[in-house]
Write a protein that holds these residues in place. Structure first.
Motif, short mmCIF file in Angstrom:
data_model
loop_
_atom_site.label_atom_id
_atom_site.label_comp_id
_atom_site.label_asym_id
_atom_site.label_seq_id
_atom_site.Cartn_x
_atom_site.Cartn_y
_atom_site.Cartn_z
N LYS A 182 0.82 -1.23 0.00
CA LYS A 182 0.00 0.00 0.00
C LYS A 182 0.84 1.26 0.00
O LYS A 182 0.33 2.36 -0.28
CB LYS A 182 -0.96 -0.01 1.19
N ASP A 196 4.16 -15.03 7.43
CA ASP A 196 4.58 -14.27 6.25
C ASP A 196 5.88 -14.78 5.64
O ASP A 196 6.79 -14.01 5.32
CB ASP A 196 4.71 -12.79 6.60
N TYR A 220 -2.14 -10.16 0.63
CA TYR A 220 -1.11 -9.31 1.23
C TYR A 220 -1.41 -7.84 0.97
O TYR A 220 -1.26 -6.99 1.86
CB TYR A 220 0.27 -9.67 0.68
N GLU A 221 -1.81 -7.53 -0.26
CA GLU A 221 -2.12 -6.14 -0.61
C GLU A 221 -3.29 -5.60 0.21
O GLU A 221 -3.38 -4.39 0.45
CB GLU A 221 -2.41 -6.03 -2.10
N ASN A 222 -4.18 -6.50 0.66
CA ASN A 222 -5.32 -6.10 1.48
C ASN A 222 -5.00 -6.09 2.97
O ASN A 222 -5.89 -5.87 3.81
CB ASN A 222 -6.51 -7.03 1.22
N GLY A 223 -3.74 -6.36 3.32
CA GLY A 223 -3.32 -6.25 4.71
C GLY A 223 -3.37 -7.53 5.51
O GLY A 223 -3.15 -7.51 6.73
N HIS A 254 -2.17 -11.46 6.70
CA HIS A 254 -0.90 -12.12 6.98
C HIS A 254 -1.07 -13.63 6.84
O HIS A 254 -2.09 -14.19 7.24
CB HIS A 254 -0.40 -11.78 8.39
N GLY A 270 -6.46 -11.57 9.38
CA GLY A 270 -6.63 -10.14 9.16
C GLY A 270 -7.53 -9.85 7.99
O GLY A 270 -7.61 -10.63 7.03
N GLY A 271 -8.22 -8.69 8.05
CA GLY A 271 -9.15 -8.33 7.00
C GLY A 271 -10.40 -9.18 7.07
O GLY A 271 -10.67 -9.86 8.07
#
Length: 563
Positions: free
Chosen positions: A304, A439, A467-470, A472, A489-490
Motif C-alpha cells: 500500500k 509471512d 497481502y495487498e489487502n493487509g 498475513h 486479518g481483514g
C-alpha cells in the motif's frame, strides 16, 4: 560459372582473412586465450551498438554457469591478427553431438538467452553488415535446420541488409518494439524523477514506521545476503503476475548473479525499512547505461506504500548524481516505465531460418501484435490473458472431467455465505504442536496444486492480493511441501474488526488433513499471543467439512449471529 556456395565463400574472404566457427569445448578453449580476450574487449568498446550483454564479462560468466545446459557457439572474424567481428550464441540442448546438431532442428539464441535483454554482434561500423551476413551463412551452412533467434537487437545495429540482400528475403522475420528510456543527461530530467505529492505522502507514512534507507550494495558478502531474500520476493511477484519462478526453477540464476557482481557488472540498490527490504533493483550496467534486467522486486507486505515506485524515484535521482547516461527501462509497454521515460527509441527481435513453417508462425504473431497495437491494446497483456486461460484449462482437465462438471454446477448455484466460528476456549482435545511461520514467502512458493484446490498460479495470485489487502499468512511446511496455510486479518466489517480478528482462506494439503487441527491451534495461539484482548473468528465455506471439523477440535464454536 561459379557456384552459389563458392560465391558466398569468396564474399566472406573479402571481408576478412579468416572466419572461425567454434562450438562447445572449442569455445571454452579460446576463452582462455589472452590475445582473444584483449581483442574482444577492444572490439566491444569500439562497437557503437554493443550493450553490456555482449561484454566479455557477461558472456563468459553466462557460458561458464550454464555450461551443462547450453552449448556455446561463436563465430569470429580476423583481419591479420586483429579481431574484427564476433557473434556469441548458444544452443539450449544439452548432450547434443555434432552429428545431431548438423542433421536435426536446433534453436540458436544469443548468448545469455533470456538472462540477456539484448542479443547482437560486435563489429565496427565499417563492416557491421558484412560480418553478420557472413556469420549467419556460416551457422546455416553448418546447421542447416537452425532456428536463429535474437531477443532484442539494440538501436543502431545495422539491419538494412535484411531488405537489401535478396538471399535473406524469405529467411527472416523482423519485429520492431518500442523502448522507453530515461535519459539522465536530458534537460529537465530532475522534474521527471521528482518525488511528487502522492509518493511523498507514502514515504512519510513509511518513515513513521521506522527508518527508511536507500543505498547501493557494494560488497559481495552483503550482496549474497540480500540476494537470498530478494530472489524470493522476485519469484513470488513473478509467480503471481506471470506464473514464473525464475530462481526456483533455474537455481543457477543465483550463481550467475553472484558471478556478475564479482565482474563488476551489476548495479545493486535497495530500499529498506529498518531491516526489511521494501524494494530492490539488481541491474546489469556498463558504458554509462543501467538496464532494467536482472532482478526487480518489492515486498508485498508493504504494497500500500508503493515501495517499487518509491525505489524507482530514489534510484533515478541516485543514477543522476552518479553521472550515469541512460536508465534503460527496456521494452514492455508497462505503464510505470512510460511514467519515467523521457525519450524512446526502437529495438527489434529477429528470427532467421530455412524452415517456412517456423517463419510463418512468427509472421502471424507479428501480424497479431501489430493489430493489437492498432486497436490500442497492450500485446503483452493479451498474450498473458491467453496464457492464463490455457493454463487454467490444463489444470482443470488434469483435475478430471468429474471435478470440472462439479465446479461448473457450483458456479450456477447462488454462493453460500461463509460460516463463522468463534474461538471460545482451548482445544477440545489435546493436539500435537506444529511449528508455524508468519509471512514466509518461501513457504508459499512450496504450494503444490492438488485435486479440488487452486492451481499454483491462482494460489500465488490470490496470496499477492491478500497481502495487498493487509492480511498475513501463517504456514506449515515439511519435506519441501506446503502442508497448510491460513490467512489472518481483514475480511471482517470495520465495526467487528475493532474487537475481533479473522482467520480465513484456510488451505490444507491432502496429506496433512489429519494434522489440520494441530496447525489451526498453533495459528490461534500465535495470533492471540499478539492480541490477547481480541476475539478470534474463523471464516469457512459451509461445504468444507474437513476444516469445520478441525475448527471444532481446536476450540472454535459455530456462530449463528454477528458479534
Amino acid at each position: 560459372m561459379v557456384s552459389a556456395i563458392t560465391q558466398k565463400e569468396i564474399h566472406t574472404l573479402r571481408i576478412s582473412e579468416r572466419m572461425d566457427f567454434l562450438i562447445g569445448e572449442e569455445v571454452f578453449d579460446i576463452l582462455a586465450d589472452d590475445r582473444f580476450k584483449q581483442g574482444w574487449d577492444t572490439l566491444y568498446h569500439n562497437c557503437p551498438w554493443a550493450t553490456a550483454f555482449q561484454s566479455r564479462g557477461f558472456v563468459c560468466a553466462w557460458y561458464r554457469v550454464f555450461r551443462d545446459s547450453h552449448l556455446p557457439l561463436v563465430v569470429r572474424a580476423y583481419e591479420g591478427d586483429r579481431l574484427t567481428g564476433l557473434l556469441t550464441m548458444a544452443i539450449p540442448y544439452p548432450g547434443n553431438s555434432r552429428s545431431n546438431l548438423e542433421n536435426g532442428s536446433v534453436q540458436v539464441m544469443g548468448a545469455g538467452e533470456f538472462e540477456a535483454e539484448y542479443h547482437c554482434w560486435l563489429a565496427g561500423p565499417e563492416n557491421g553488415e558484412k560480418f553478420i551476413t557472413a556469420a549467419l551463412r556460416q551457422i546455416l551452412s553448418r546447421l542447416p535446420k537452425a532456428r536463429i533467434q535474437f531477443r532484442f537487437i539494440p538501436a543502431g545495429a545495422p539491419l538494412a541488409w535484411l531488405r537489401q540482400q535478396p538471399e535473406w528475403h524469405k529467411k527472416y522475420v523482423l519485429q520492431p518494439y518500442h523502448r522507453p528510456l530515461l535519459n539522465l543527461k536530458a534537460p529537465g530530467v530532475e522534474h521527471t524523477i521528482k518525488l511528487r505529492h502522492q509518493y511523498k505522502t507514502k514515504y512519510n507514512r513509511l518513515q513513521r514506521l521506522g527508518e527508511v534507507q536507500f543505498h547501493k550494495i557494494t560488497t559481495e558478502e552483503a550482496f549474497k545476503a540480500a540476494l537470498q531474500e530478494l530472489s524470493v520476493q522476485y519469484d513470488f511477484r513473478l509467480g503471481a503476475l506471470y506464473n514464473k519462478n525464475p530462481f526456483r526453477n533455474k537455481p543457477l540464476k543465483f550463481e550467475l548473479m553472484v558471478e556478475l557482481f564479482r565482474q563488476g557488472m551489476l548495479h545493486v540498490t535497495v530500499l529498506k525499512l529498518d531491516e526489511h527490504y521494501l524494494a530492490s533493483l539488481v541491474a546489469v550496467a556498463d558504458r554509462g547505461w543501467v538496464h532494467l534486467q536482472g532482478l526487480n522486486s518489492h515486498s508485498p507486505f508493504f504494497a500500500k506504500y508503493s515501495p517499487g515506485m518509491l525505489h524507482f524515484l530514489s534510484l533515478g535521482n541516485y543514477l543522476h548524481r552518479e553521472g550515469k547516461a541512460v536508465f534503460d527501462l527496456t521494452p514492455g509497454d508497462d505503464s510505470y516505465k512510460e511514467r519515467f521515460a523521457n525519450v524512446h527509441d526502437q529495438v527489434h527481435t529477429l528470427v532467421i531460418s530455412h524452415n517456412p513453417a517456423f517463419l510463418l508462425k512468427k509472421k502471424l504473431k507479428k501480424i497479431f501484435h501489430t493489430w493489437l497495437l492498432e486497436k490500442g491494446k497492450r500485446p503483452m497483456s493479451v498474450e498473458l490473458a491467453l496464457q492464463k486461460k490455457k493454463y487454467q484449462l490444463k489444470h482443470t482437465l488434469q483435475a478430471g472431467l468429474k471435478n470440472m462438471a462439479r465446479q461448473q454446477l457450483q458456479r450456477l448455484k447462488p454462493p453460500k455465505p461463509e460460516a463463522l466460528f468463534l474461538k471460545t476456549g482451548p482445544s477440545a482435545t489435546p493436539v500435537p504442536a506444529v511449528a508455524v511461520k508468519q509471512d514466509s514467502l518461501s513457504d508459499l512458493l512450496l504450494y503444490q496444486a492438488t485435486k479440488g484446490n487452486l492451481s499454483r498460479w491462482e494460489f500465488t495470485e490470490k496470496a499477492m492480493r491478500l497481502y495487498e489487502n493487509g492480511a498475513h499468512a501463517y504456514t506449515w511446511t515439511a519435506h519441501q511441501k506446503l502442508l497448510a496455510c491460513a490467512w489472518v486479518g481483514g475480511e471482517l466489517p470495520d465495526g467487528e474488526a475493532e474487537q475481533a480478528i479473522a482467520v480465513h482462506t484456510i488451505y490444507v494439503h491432502p496429506e496433512a488433513k489429519a494434522e489440520l487441527a494441530a496447525f489451526l491451534a498453533a495459528v490461534a495461539d500465535a495470533v492471540l499471543q499478539e492480541d490477547p484482548d481480541k476475539k478470534l473468528i474463523a471464516l469457512c465455506p459451509s461445504a468444507r467439512a474437513t476444516i469445520t471439523h478441525a475448527l471444532h477440535k481446536t476450540g472454535f464454536t459455530a456462530l449463528t449471529q454477528n458479534l
